[in-house]
Design a protein around this motif. Structure first.
Motif, PDB file in Angstrom:
ATOM      1  N   LYS A   1       0.828  -1.209   0.000  1.00 33.54           N
ATOM      2  CA  LYS A   1       0.000   0.000   0.000  1.00 33.54           C
ATOM      3  C   LYS A   1       0.861   1.258   0.000  1.00 33.54           C
ATOM      4  O   LYS A   1       0.592   2.222  -0.721  1.00 33.54           O
ATOM      5  CB  LYS A   1      -0.931  -0.002   1.215  1.00 33.54           C
ATOM      6  N   ALA A   2       1.896   1.263   0.824  1.00 33.92           N
ATOM      7  CA  ALA A   2       2.776   2.425   0.891  1.00 33.92           C
ATOM      8  C   ALA A   2       3.443   2.693  -0.448  1.00 33.92           C
ATOM      9  O   ALA A   2       3.589   3.851  -0.863  1.00 33.92           O
ATOM     10  CB  ALA A   2       3.828   2.213   1.979  1.00 33.92           C
ATOM     11  N   ALA A   3       3.850   1.616  -1.138  1.00 32.57           N
ATOM     12  CA  ALA A   3       4.510   1.775  -2.436  1.00 32.57           C
ATOM     13  C   ALA A   3       3.578   2.395  -3.471  1.00 32.57           C
ATOM     14  O   ALA A   3       4.031   3.042  -4.425  1.00 32.57           O
ATOM     15  CB  ALA A   3       5.011   0.415  -2.925  1.00 32.57           C
ATOM     16  N   LYS A   4       2.267   2.208  -3.280  1.00 32.04           N
ATOM     17  CA  LYS A   4       1.285   2.779  -4.209  1.00 32.04           C
ATOM     18  C   LYS A   4       0.718   4.104  -3.705  1.00 32.04           C
ATOM     19  O   LYS A   4      -0.196   4.650  -4.312  1.00 32.04           O
ATOM     20  CB  LYS A   4       0.145   1.774  -4.426  1.00 32.04           C
TER      21      LYS A   4
ATOM     22  N   PHE B   1      -4.496   2.937   7.063  1.00 31.03           N
ATOM     23  CA  PHE B   1      -5.159   3.188   8.344  1.00 31.03           C
ATOM     24  C   PHE B   1      -6.665   3.029   8.233  1.00 31.03           C
ATOM     25  O   PHE B   1      -7.346   3.783   7.538  1.00 31.03           O
ATOM     26  CB  PHE B   1      -4.839   4.596   8.861  1.00 31.03           C
ATOM     27  N   THR B   2      -7.157   2.004   8.905  1.00 26.62           N
ATOM     28  CA  THR B   2      -8.597   1.830   9.079  1.00 26.62           C
ATOM     29  C   THR B   2      -8.802   1.280  10.488  1.00 26.62           C
ATOM     30  O   THR B   2      -7.843   0.841  11.145  1.00 26.62           O
ATOM     31  CB  THR B   2      -9.214   0.831   8.067  1.00 26.62           C
ATOM     32  N   LEU B   3     -10.030   1.298  10.952  1.00 27.21           N
ATOM     33  CA  LEU B   3     -10.311   0.766  12.279  1.00 27.21           C
ATOM     34  C   LEU B   3     -10.725  -0.700  12.260  1.00 27.21           C
ATOM     35  O   LEU B   3     -10.825  -1.335  13.307  1.00 27.21           O
ATOM     36  CB  LEU B   3     -11.423   1.586  12.948  1.00 27.21           C
ATOM     37  N   SER B   4     -10.945  -1.249  11.067  1.00 22.96           N
ATOM     38  CA  SER B   4     -11.504  -2.598  11.030  1.00 22.96           C
ATOM     39  C   SER B   4     -10.892  -3.523   9.982  1.00 22.96           C
ATOM     40  O   SER B   4     -11.183  -4.720   9.988  1.00 22.96           O
ATOM     41  CB  SER B   4     -13.018  -2.512  10.772  1.00 22.96           C
TER      42      SER B   4
END
Length: 330
Positions: free
Chosen positions: A132-135, A140-143
């Motif tokens: 995700k970081a690379a894209k 960050f989500t709560l679930s």
């Protein structure tokens, strides 16, 4: 009268900088060396080893009867830059009266560090987060995409040797409340430091939330993590392997990951090494793979190479090897 020829040491790979400088400065022996960082072919070794008194090699170098025959009777020692020596035919060494040196102890801390790194990557789903970081995406989500902690969990160590014990010492501060171990020594002297309990292999798999594989590759351990073993795995557990790739049946591991028998597998060792691009384990969302970096620190690799040099020098000069594998040579 001409001076006697110096013993020849054949080195199959370029060594780390400090060890390489030491090797280049040796005057008591003649050094023949391949300066590539990549493995050389077995056929090249067969050609180059003739006349050598010692061989300094790596895990990727196959040492068999054919190589020993090609070397000739003056070969006194094989010195491997590794703790494991499953790439060496020890029976062939014994038949040719060739000694075997290895590099125990010096890579314990680095390999234990890597085991902990993989355990944390697996538990916190670092593979998906890095993607995700690379894209440029937020994770960050709560679930969703939530990993797990080790607090209150059970640690299982397969093989409570030097590396297994060092791994346990590093992991205990993360909050594990129980440590189990299994292996060939039911009453390991190292168990006390971890307050570890000996259990059978299947019982460890049933109870442990994190299983760290730290055992050597032997006839007994080869393929021990197969279909039957994974049937005993605790649901949601994590498997980390920094030992040898062949300890795990990779087809069975893929089936276990697909079936949800494991939450994640994290591997520093595979069969083959490296895995080819596109291999199912590399692509699997529940599997993290590193390219065998267990001992890949400057300090450790220099220490390993220097010990391998010490072993080879001692053998060709008729002295005891600092770290010799007992294979039954008189």
């Amino acid at each position: 009268m001409s001076a006697p020829a110096k013993p020849i040491i054949l080195v199959t790979r370029k060594l780390p900088a400090q060890a390489q400088a030491r090797l280049s400065a040796l005057t008591s022996v003649t050094v023949r060396q391949h300066l590539s960082t990549a493995p050389i072919s077995h056929s090249a070794l067969l050609s180059d080893i003739r006349g050598s008194s010692a061989l300094i090699c790596l895990l990727s170098d196959k040492v068999d009867s054919e190589l020993l025959e090609a070397a000739g009777p003056q070969l006194r020692a094989v010195s491997t830059v590794s703790v494991g020596y499953d790439h060496v035919d020890t029976q062939a060494l014994k038949q040719h009266n060739v000694r075997l040196g290895y590099t125990p102890d010096v890579l314990t801390d680095a390999t234990a560090d890597t085991t902990v790194l993989l355990a944390l990557m697996a538990s916190r789903l670092a593979k998906a987060a890095l993607a995700k970081a690379a894209k440029g995406e937020s994770a960050f989500t709560l679930s969703e995409g939530l990993g797990s902690q080790f607090t209150g969990k059970t640690l299982g160590i397969v093989g409570l040797g030097r590396i297994g014990c060092a791994t346990g010492r590093r992991l205990l501060p993360f909050g594990f409340t129980r440590v189990l171990y299994t292996g060939s020594q039911p009453h390991s002297a190292r168990a006390g430091a971890l307050n570890a309990e000996f259990v059978g292999f299947h019982e460890l798999l049933q109870l442990a939330d994190l299983v760290c594989v730290c055992c050597p590759l032997t006839d007994r351990t080869r393929g021990m993590f197969g279909r039957e073993a994974f049937q005993h795995a605790k649901p949601g557990s994590i498997l980390v392997n920094t030992a040898r790739g062949a300890v795990i049946d990779q087809e069975a591991l893929l089936e276990a990951l697909d079936a949800g028998a494991l939450a994640h597998a994290a591997l520093d060792v595979t069969v083959p090494e490296p895995l080819p691009a596109g291999h199912p384990l590399l692509c699997h969302p529940k599997c993290t793979v590193l390219p065998h970096i267990g001992s890949a620190t400057e300090e450790t690799r220099n220490a390993m190479a220097n010990l391998a040099i010490d072993n080879a020098l001692a053998a060709v000069l008729g002295q005891p090897m600092p770290a010799e594998v007992c294979i039954g040579i008189e």
